[in-house]
Design a protein around this motif. Structure first.
Motif, PDB file in Angstrom:
ATOM      1  N   MET A  81      12.103  -3.259 -10.455  1.00 53.69           N
ATOM      2  CA  MET A  81      10.960  -4.102 -10.819  1.00 53.69           C
ATOM      3  C   MET A  81       9.699  -3.261 -10.833  1.00 53.69           C
ATOM      4  N   LYS A  82       8.774  -3.620 -11.702  1.00 55.44           N
ATOM      5  CA  LYS A  82       7.511  -2.895 -11.788  1.00 55.44           C
ATOM      6  C   LYS A  82       6.627  -3.248 -10.594  1.00 55.44           C
ATOM      7  N   ASP A  83       6.084  -2.225  -9.981  1.00 55.11           N
ATOM      8  CA  ASP A  83       5.197  -2.422  -8.828  1.00 55.11           C
ATOM      9  C   ASP A  83       3.769  -2.555  -9.316  1.00 55.11           C
ATOM     10  N   ILE A  84       3.274  -3.772  -9.363  1.00 56.77           N
ATOM     11  CA  ILE A  84       1.939  -4.051  -9.900  1.00 56.77           C
ATOM     12  C   ILE A  84       0.904  -4.045  -8.773  1.00 56.77           C
ATOM     13  N   PRO A  85      -0.403  -3.972  -9.104  1.00 57.85           N
ATOM     14  CA  PRO A  85      -1.442  -4.037  -8.066  1.00 57.85           C
ATOM     15  C   PRO A  85      -1.381  -5.357  -7.297  1.00 57.85           C
ATOM     16  N   ALA A  86      -1.724  -5.299  -6.029  1.00 62.33           N
ATOM     17  CA  ALA A  86      -1.692  -6.494  -5.181  1.00 62.33           C
ATOM     18  C   ALA A  86      -2.768  -7.482  -5.616  1.00 62.33           C
ATOM     19  N   PRO A  87      -2.481  -8.780  -5.584  1.00 59.77           N
ATOM     20  CA  PRO A  87      -3.513  -9.782  -5.893  1.00 59.77           C
ATOM     21  C   PRO A  87      -4.688  -9.675  -4.925  1.00 59.77           C
ATOM     22  N   ALA A  88      -5.872  -9.995  -5.402  1.00 63.25           N
ATOM     23  CA  ALA A  88      -7.081  -9.887  -4.569  1.00 63.25           C
ATOM     24  C   ALA A  88      -7.002 -10.788  -3.344  1.00 63.25           C
ATOM     25  N   ILE A  89      -6.387 -11.968  -3.487  1.00 58.88           N
ATOM     26  CA  ILE A  89      -6.296 -12.893  -2.356  1.00 58.88           C
ATOM     27  C   ILE A  89      -5.436 -12.302  -1.244  1.00 58.88           C
ATOM     28  N   ALA A  90      -4.394 -11.547  -1.616  1.00 59.39           N
ATOM     29  CA  ALA A  90      -3.533 -10.907  -0.615  1.00 59.39           C
ATOM     30  C   ALA A  90      -4.278  -9.797   0.113  1.00 59.39           C
ATOM     31  N   ILE A  91      -5.075  -9.047  -0.604  1.00 58.45           N
ATOM     32  CA  ILE A  91      -5.842  -7.952   0.007  1.00 58.45           C
ATOM     33  C   ILE A  91      -6.795  -8.492   1.067  1.00 58.45           C
ATOM     34  N   ASP A  92      -7.427  -9.615   0.777  1.00 58.90           N
ATOM     35  CA  ASP A  92      -8.371 -10.191   1.741  1.00 58.90           C
ATOM     36  C   ASP A  92      -7.657 -10.915   2.877  1.00 58.90           C
ATOM     37  N   CYS A 121      -5.922  -8.168   5.027  1.00 56.22           N
ATOM     38  CA  CYS A 121      -6.801  -7.013   5.276  1.00 56.22           C
ATOM     39  C   CYS A 121      -6.135  -5.715   4.781  1.00 56.22           C
ATOM     40  N   LEU A 122      -5.591  -5.769   3.585  1.00 54.39           N
ATOM     41  CA  LEU A 122      -4.914  -4.614   3.008  1.00 54.39           C
ATOM     42  C   LEU A 122      -5.911  -3.668   2.353  1.00 54.39           C
ATOM     43  N   PRO A 123      -5.563  -2.388   2.212  1.00 54.79           N
ATOM     44  CA  PRO A 123      -6.418  -1.452   1.469  1.00 54.79           C
ATOM     45  C   PRO A 123      -6.567  -1.901   0.014  1.00 54.79           C
ATOM     46  N   GLN A 124      -7.661  -1.504  -0.612  1.00 55.17           N
ATOM     47  CA  GLN A 124      -7.951  -1.939  -1.973  1.00 55.17           C
ATOM     48  C   GLN A 124      -6.926  -1.439  -2.990  1.00 55.17           C
ATOM     49  N   ASN A 125      -6.268  -0.345  -2.695  1.00 52.79           N
ATOM     50  CA  ASN A 125      -5.292   0.211  -3.635  1.00 52.79           C
ATOM     51  C   ASN A 125      -3.865  -0.269  -3.354  1.00 52.79           C
ATOM     52  N   SER A 126      -3.725  -1.353  -2.603  1.00 55.84           N
ATOM     53  CA  SER A 126      -2.404  -1.870  -2.259  1.00 55.84           C
ATOM     54  C   SER A 126      -1.689  -2.406  -3.499  1.00 55.84           C
ATOM     55  N   THR A 127      -0.354  -2.419  -3.424  1.00 60.56           N
ATOM     56  CA  THR A 127       0.465  -2.894  -4.529  1.00 60.56           C
ATOM     57  C   THR A 127       1.349  -4.050  -4.070  1.00 60.56           C
ATOM     58  N   LEU A 128       2.154  -4.554  -4.994  1.00 57.02           N
ATOM     59  CA  LEU A 128       3.046  -5.666  -4.664  1.00 57.02           C
ATOM     60  C   LEU A 128       4.015  -5.290  -3.548  1.00 57.02           C
ATOM     61  N   LYS A 129       4.401  -4.021  -3.476  1.00 57.67           N
ATOM     62  CA  LYS A 129       5.275  -3.560  -2.386  1.00 57.67           C
ATOM     63  C   LYS A 129       4.648  -3.837  -1.022  1.00 57.67           C
ATOM     64  N   ASP A 130       3.372  -3.554  -0.890  1.00 58.10           N
ATOM     65  CA  ASP A 130       2.675  -3.784   0.379  1.00 58.10           C
ATOM     66  C   ASP A 130       2.615  -5.276   0.707  1.00 58.10           C
ATOM     67  N   VAL A 131       2.430  -6.081  -0.326  1.00 59.44           N
ATOM     68  CA  VAL A 131       2.362  -7.530  -0.122  1.00 59.44           C
ATOM     69  C   VAL A 131       3.712  -8.065   0.357  1.00 59.44           C
TER      70      VAL A 131
END
Length: 331
Positions: free
Chosen positions: A269-280, A283-293
Motif C-alpha cells: 500500500m502507498k504510504d501517504i502523509p498523515a492527516p492533519a487531525i492525526a498529527i495534532d 502530537c506526531l511530527p509534521q512529516n509523519s505518514t500513514l505508517k505512524d498513524v
C-alpha cells in the motif's frame, strides 16, 4: 374619547406593530418596561396609549442601534455565534500560538501514544466464560476478513464504528447503576467513556483518508444497530463476559492493524502523509505518514485490550469494578 381620536390611535398602533414585528413581544426587558410604564398611566386615555407606544419606539431604537454595533463586530469574525444565553466559543491555540482548528477535540486531549506496549499479548481462554467470549469474536472475525480482505482502510473504518460501541454502552450502564445504587464507580465510567471517545477519534482520522461508499455506510448502519443492542443485552446479563468479548475484539483489532502496518512497510500500500487531525491528536511530527498513524492507533487498541481484560479479571475473581481504581488516561 371621540371617534376620530380612536381611529387615529388604532392606525398608529397598527403601523408600529407592522414595523416592529415580533420584537414587540419577544424581548422581556421591553415588556417589563411597558408594563411598568402602563401601570402609571390612566386606562382609556389617548395620551396614555401614545406615551406607551412612543416609549417603546425609543427603547427599540436604542436596542436596534446596539444590535447593529454588535453585528458589525460579529462580521469581523464570521465564525462567532451570537447567543441569548451568553455562551461564547472558546478561543484556543496550539503550543506554538497558532489557531486551534479542531472542534471534535481540544488541545488538552492530545497525547503521545505509548507504542512500546506489547502488541502480541493474548489472553488464553481457560474458563467457560473466556471460551464463549473467544468463539463469539472468532465467529465475527471471519466474515469481515472475507469481505474486506486487503482493503485495510475500508476495514478500519468499519472496525472503528463498532469498536467505539462497547465503551459507550459499558459507561452508560455503569452510570445508571451508580445513580440507582447511590454509589461511586471507582472511575470506571470515565475510563470506558474515554475509551469510546478515543475509538471515535480513530474513525475521525480515517475518514480524512477515505470516504465510505453508500453500501459501506449501509453496512455500518446495520452492523452497528445489531452490535449495539446485542452488546447492551450481554452487558446487562454478564459484565465480565461483555468485557472479555471486548478484550478479544481489541486483540483482533491489534492483529488487523499489524497486517495493515506490514503491508505499508512492504510497499503493498502507498504510504501517504498523515492527516492533519492525526498529527495534532497524537502530537506526531509534521512529516509523519500513514505508517505512524497506524502504529499509534494499534497501540491504543492494545491498551483497550488490556483494560477490558483487566475489568473482566476483576469481576471473574468475585469483585466489583468500583473496588479497584480505573486506569483513567490509559490509552
Amino acid at each position: 374619547m371621540n371617534r376620530n381620536n380612536i381611529v387615529m390611535t388604532t392606525k398608529m398602533s397598527h403601523m408600529l406593530l407592522k414595523q416592529l414585528g415580533p420584537r414587540l413581544f419577544s424581548t422581556t426587558s421591553f415588556t417589563h418596561s411597558i408594563i411598568a410604564e402602563s401601570s402609571r398611566i390612566p386606562n382609556g386615555t389617548t395620551v396614555g396609549i401614545t406615551r406607551v407606544l412612543n416609549m417603546h419606539v425609543r427603547n427599540w431604537s436604542t436596542h436596534a442601534s446596539s444590535e447593529s454595533g454588535m453585528d458589525k463586530k460579529e462580521n469581523t469574525n464570521t465564525k462567532a455565534i451570537s447567543s441569548y444565553w451568553g455562551v461564547a466559543p472558546p478561543s484556543l491555540t496550539k503550543a506554538d500560538g497558532s489557531a486551534w482548528k479542531w472542534n471534535c477535540f481540544r488541545p488538552w486531549e492530545a497525547y503521545q501514544a505509548d507504542t512500546s506496549i506489547d502488541v502480541a499479548k493474548h489472553h488464553k481462554p481457560v474458563t467457560w466464560n473466556d471460551k464463549i467470549a473467544f468463539w463469539i469474536v472468532q465467529a465475527l472475525k471471519y466474515p469481515t476478513h472475507f469481505y474486506f480482505q486487503k482493503k485495510h482502510i475500508h476495514h478500519a473504518v468499519l472496525l472503528e464504528t463498532v469498536a467505539a460501541v462497547p465503551g459507550m454502552v459499558g459507561g452508560m450502564l455503569l452510570h445508571t447503576k451508580s445513580l440507582r445504587r447511590f454509589e461511586q464507580s471507582g472511575g470506571w465510567i470515565k475510563a470506558l467513556l474515554e475509551e469510546a471517545e478515543n475509538e471515535r477519534m480513530h474513525l475521525m482520522t480515517f475518514i480524512d483518508v477515505y470516504e465510505p461508499k453508500w453500501h459501506e455506510r449501509a453496512l455500518v448502519f446495520a452492523v452497528q444497530g445489531v452490535f449495539f443492542n446485542a452488546y447492551f443485552l450481554a452487558y446487562l446479563a454478564s459484565p465480565k463476559l461483555a468485557h472479555r468479548i471486548t478484550g478479544y475484539l481489541e486483540e483482533e483489532a491489534v492483529n488487523s492493524y499489524t497486517d495493515f502496518l506490514n503491508d505499508l512497510e512492504k510497499g503493498v500500500m502507498k504510504d501517504i502523509p498523515a492527516p492533519a487531525i492525526a498529527i495534532d491528536y497524537w502530537c506526531l511530527p509534521q512529516n509523519s505518514t500513514l505508517k505512524d498513524v497506524v502504529r499509534v492507533i494499534r497501540a491504543d487498541e492494545a491498551h483497550h485490550r488490556d483494560l477490558n481484560h483487566y475489568a473482566s479479571d476483576i469481576q471473574c475473581q468475585g469483585h466489583e469494578l468500583k473496588e479497584y481504581p480505573a486506569p483513567i488516561g490509559y490509552h
